[in-house]
Each structure stands twice: as structure tokens, then as C-alpha cells.
Design an enzyme around this catalytic site. Sequence first.
Site, PDB file in Angstrom:
ATOM      1  N   ASP A 405      31.971  35.574  37.716  1.00  0.00           N
ATOM      2  CA  ASP A 405      31.024  36.818  36.645  1.00  0.00           C
ATOM      3  C   ASP A 405      30.335  36.353  36.679  1.00  0.00           C
ATOM      4  O   ASP A 405      29.812  34.262  37.033  1.00  0.00           O
ATOM      5  CB  ASP A 405      31.957  36.680  36.092  1.00  0.00           C
ATOM      6  CG  ASP A 405      30.343  37.306  34.293  1.00  0.00           C
ATOM      7  OD1 ASP A 405      29.840  36.663  33.513  1.00  0.00           O
ATOM      8  OD2 ASP A 405      31.054  38.280  34.529  1.00  0.00           O
ATOM      9  N   ILE A 406      28.556  36.500  36.830  1.00  0.00           N
ATOM     10  CA  ILE A 406      27.370  35.984  36.944  1.00  0.00           C
ATOM     11  C   ILE A 406      26.858  35.440  35.984  1.00  0.00           C
ATOM     12  O   ILE A 406      27.434  36.437  34.468  1.00  0.00           O
ATOM     13  CB  ILE A 406      26.163  37.324  37.477  1.00  0.00           C
ATOM     14  CG1 ILE A 406      26.563  37.827  38.920  1.00  0.00           C
ATOM     15  CG2 ILE A 406      25.192  36.545  37.816  1.00  0.00           C
ATOM     16  CD1 ILE A 406      26.047  38.983  39.215  1.00  0.00           C
ATOM     17  N   GLU A 448      28.932  42.922  36.319  1.00  0.00           N
ATOM     18  CA  GLU A 448      28.742  42.275  37.469  1.00  0.00           C
ATOM     19  C   GLU A 448      29.740  41.183  37.682  1.00  0.00           C
ATOM     20  O   GLU A 448      29.408  40.059  37.580  1.00  0.00           O
ATOM     21  CB  GLU A 448      27.443  40.936  36.708  1.00  0.00           C
ATOM     22  CG  GLU A 448      28.506  40.826  34.919  1.00  0.00           C
ATOM     23  CD  GLU A 448      28.312  41.447  33.746  1.00  0.00           C
ATOM     24  OE1 GLU A 448      27.939  40.456  32.845  1.00  0.00           O
ATOM     25  OE2 GLU A 448      27.805  42.123  33.448  1.00  0.00           O
TER      26      GLU A 448
END
Length: 524
Positions: A405-406, A448
Amino acid sequence: MSVFISFYFIDVFSKKNIDLQKQILIKQAQTHFKDQLNTRVWNASYGGIYAIPKEGQKPNPYLRDNILKVDENLTLIKINPAWMSRQLSEISNIDGFRFRITSLKLINPDNKATPFEERALKYFEKTDEKEYYEISKDSNFNYMGALLTTNYCLPCHKQQGYSLGDVRGGISVSLDSREYFEVTSSIKTRVILLKVFVVIFLFSIFLLIFKQLRYNQQLQAEVTHRTKEIESTKQLLQEIIDTDASFIVLADDKGVIYANKTILNFTGYHSIEEFKKNYEHMSDVFEKVEDNSNFIQTYNDGINWIEYLIKEQDAKKLKVCIKKDAKYRYFKPYAKEIKTDDKVLYLITFDEITNEYIKIKELEHMASTDALTNLFNRNKLNDVLKKSIALSRTISAPLCIIFLDIDHFKKVNDTYGHDVGDKVLINIANIITSTIRSGDIASRWGGEEFMIILQATSAVHASMLGEKLRVSVEEHVFETVGKVTVSLGITEYINGESEEAFVKRVDEALYEAKGTGRNKIIVK
């Protein structure tokens, strides 16, 4: 009377031969025209194409959106159908042949019509004809085919006043006509000689006619018999030729009897005898396609391919694959049983469906791929994950997944906008693709989030790969945004565990990584 009748038929025959020579020129010109037209249709169907310019080549100033800047190192120029045709005509170096594109309403002055082309274009305006040609001893054979306005043309030519179906120009083809005049001159000379010979011959026949009468009657009976045989064969062949298909094959239970010229040309043979020296059965040219029961092989479900085709052609979408010039071509076969006096024959036709087949495959790819990152989408990954778990259970091999996950991605979108955010997602996907191994499978899970399946990989090795991913992202400088980090959750499959439990554990690992500081890996 006989002399005049003979002269009449000689004149008719010579005229047909001369007309045939002219038709050959016309057919050659039509073929070149259709080749260029097909190339233009291909280009137009894409709305023009972008290409890397040659050294010193400038964009076409008459085109909209004539430049596409891909990145700092790559700039493409737009090539529309007209410019492509003109470039092809300029590099054509076939002796005795040239072509060019023109119009009476020019956008590009380089395409100004020649006197012949102007006559042809005005002829199109005055009539409903779509082709025009001129032939003269003092020049080449000049041919022009009309270019009709299609939906692909309207974006560029509507402002010129053209409507759908209008003639907006043409492609002219010029062929060397010297051979035509040499051949026709030779025909005329031979006609004179033949007429002299006919006079002499008929005079001789007149002297011998009574003696030959009985012999001619016997000969006529034989001719009648042979004519019936020929007509019978001709009727069968005509039925084959008239069938509306790309490839036509006539076969019995022993092999190929007849193949039309189209398939002989396709396979590179001049006659059916040459074809049969290399292929006893038509199915010998079929390529084997794995994991697809709709593709026919020599034997299918234990029976010969023709029998199988007749049995299943109405129930299944049967296809064959044939390799030509290192490319795979796809065809839809259809078989018909023909009963003659003493045997059963099979007429098989093959319609090419290469473009349709490729389009279906492209649509299948699109249905399983995320449009932004070109990675697998969530639905496709769920399908792959099920199969990976089943394989892991079967061979007792480790299986891991990485959930990435960003960090603070919402802030990126809020600060710089979604266009910049999309570029970050694309860059992250590229980093993942370049970092994972060839057998690993990556997907965009949503927003994301990205998920990676690692087959035959333990948690220890998955952690090493995850750390490599984390560092690669951390060290990468993203355009506009600068630095970005990611958090990763990693888990190894426990034998007997459900897919839902497996995914839930890796989700919990990612949640813990984000909750304890981000930019880290948690193995759970």
C-alpha cells in the site's frame, strides 16, 4: 462463306486477346490501388499513427496534433493516410511502376494533380464511376481509383465540404505499357499470318472433304463422349470454385483430391501434386493449440478430423490454426458431404478469422487487466490465487503473498491532483514489475493497493523480495511528488487454510505495518 466466318472468329479471338492484355494492366493497377487503399484504411482506422521521425524529418504542418511528446527523450510525429501514401510512393522503386495520391481540393500542395489525374477526378465528378484509365503508345498505362469519404476521413476532411460517400480524391497508378503494345502488335501480326494460313487450309480441306466425312462423323461421336466427361468434371469443379470461402479443399477418406489456387498460393505450391508430396492430409498443416478443444487436429476424440468436423461443426465453434511466415493465422472450417456415383467426397471450406480471433483475445486481456497500470486486475488475481492455492496443496510447495500500500497516497492526490497520482501508481507498478521474478504475478488490488503472488516461495524469501521493493520505492524520485514510501504485509499459506483466511492475514499484516509507522514490512 467459310473464309469469312473463319476471319470473323479470328478477329473476335484476336480482339479478346487484346482485351485480355488490357484487362491484365487494369487488374495490376487495381491490385496496387487496393493495396494502397487497404494500407490507408488501416491507418485511418487508428486516426493516424505516430512514429519516430527520420533524421531531419519535420512534422506535417497540415495535420492537427502532429506531434506527440512521449518523454524528454522521445518525440513522435503523426502520419495520416495521405502522408503515408505519399511517403510510400516516394520510396517505391519498382521498375515501370509508380503511384501517388491527389485531389482537386488540396490540403497539401505537394499532392497537386497531374493533367491525367485532373481529367480522372473531373470524370469522377461527372459520372458515378469510381475508376478511370488511359492508355497510349507514347506514355505509360495510367489508372486512377476514387477515394470515397468514410467515417475515418470526416475528422480531417469535413471542413472541405465532403460528406460520407463523396469522392474526395484518388490514388493514381502508372504502369509500363510497352509490353502491352508489343504483345498486341504481335497478335495483330499473327492474325494476318493466320488468315493467310486459313485460306490455304480451307482450300486444302475443300479438296479432301468428301474423303474425311466418315472419319469426321466418328470423331464427332468421340468428341461428344469426351465432352460429357469433361462437363461432368467441370460441373464438380465449378461447384467447388463457386463456394464462397477463402480456402477450398476436396478430399476423400484417403486424402486431398483438389485444393483451390488460394490455398496453394498460401502454402507456397503451384499444384495439388506438389502439395500432396509434402502433405498427405490437409490437417498436416494445422498447428497444435494447447488447452483449447475448439482447435482441430488430425485426430479429435479418436476420430478423423473431417468426420469430427462434420459431426461437431454446428455444435462447437471449431477453428484451425495455420502458420504462415512465422505468424499464426486462424480459420473457421466448414465441411459438406458430396455423394457421387461411386464414392463419397468432402468439400471443406476455410474462412479466415484471424482479425476476429485476435480481437477476442485482446478483449479477454482487457477484461483481466487494470487499464492504468497494465497489471492484472483484482478479479483476475482472485482467479490466479485460487489456482495457486490448489497447486500449493497438490505439490506441497510454499506459497506467499505480498500486500503493498502506498503511504499517504490521499495526500498526493489532494496536493497534486489525480493526474499526478495516476503517474505515481504507474511508476509503482513499473517498479514492482521490474523487481519481482518472471514467475511472480502482480496485480492492482484497488486504489493504491497492490498484491503479488509468489509461487514456491517461503516467507523468508518473500520478505527479502518485499524489502527490495520497499527500498526501490523509497529511493525512487517521483516526478512532481518527489519521495514516496510504501508499507507491505507478507504472509505464507498454511496448508488447508481457506483463501479468505489467507488474504485476511496478509491484510492484517499490512494494517499493522501502516499502524506502526509505515515504510516497513510486517510478516504475519
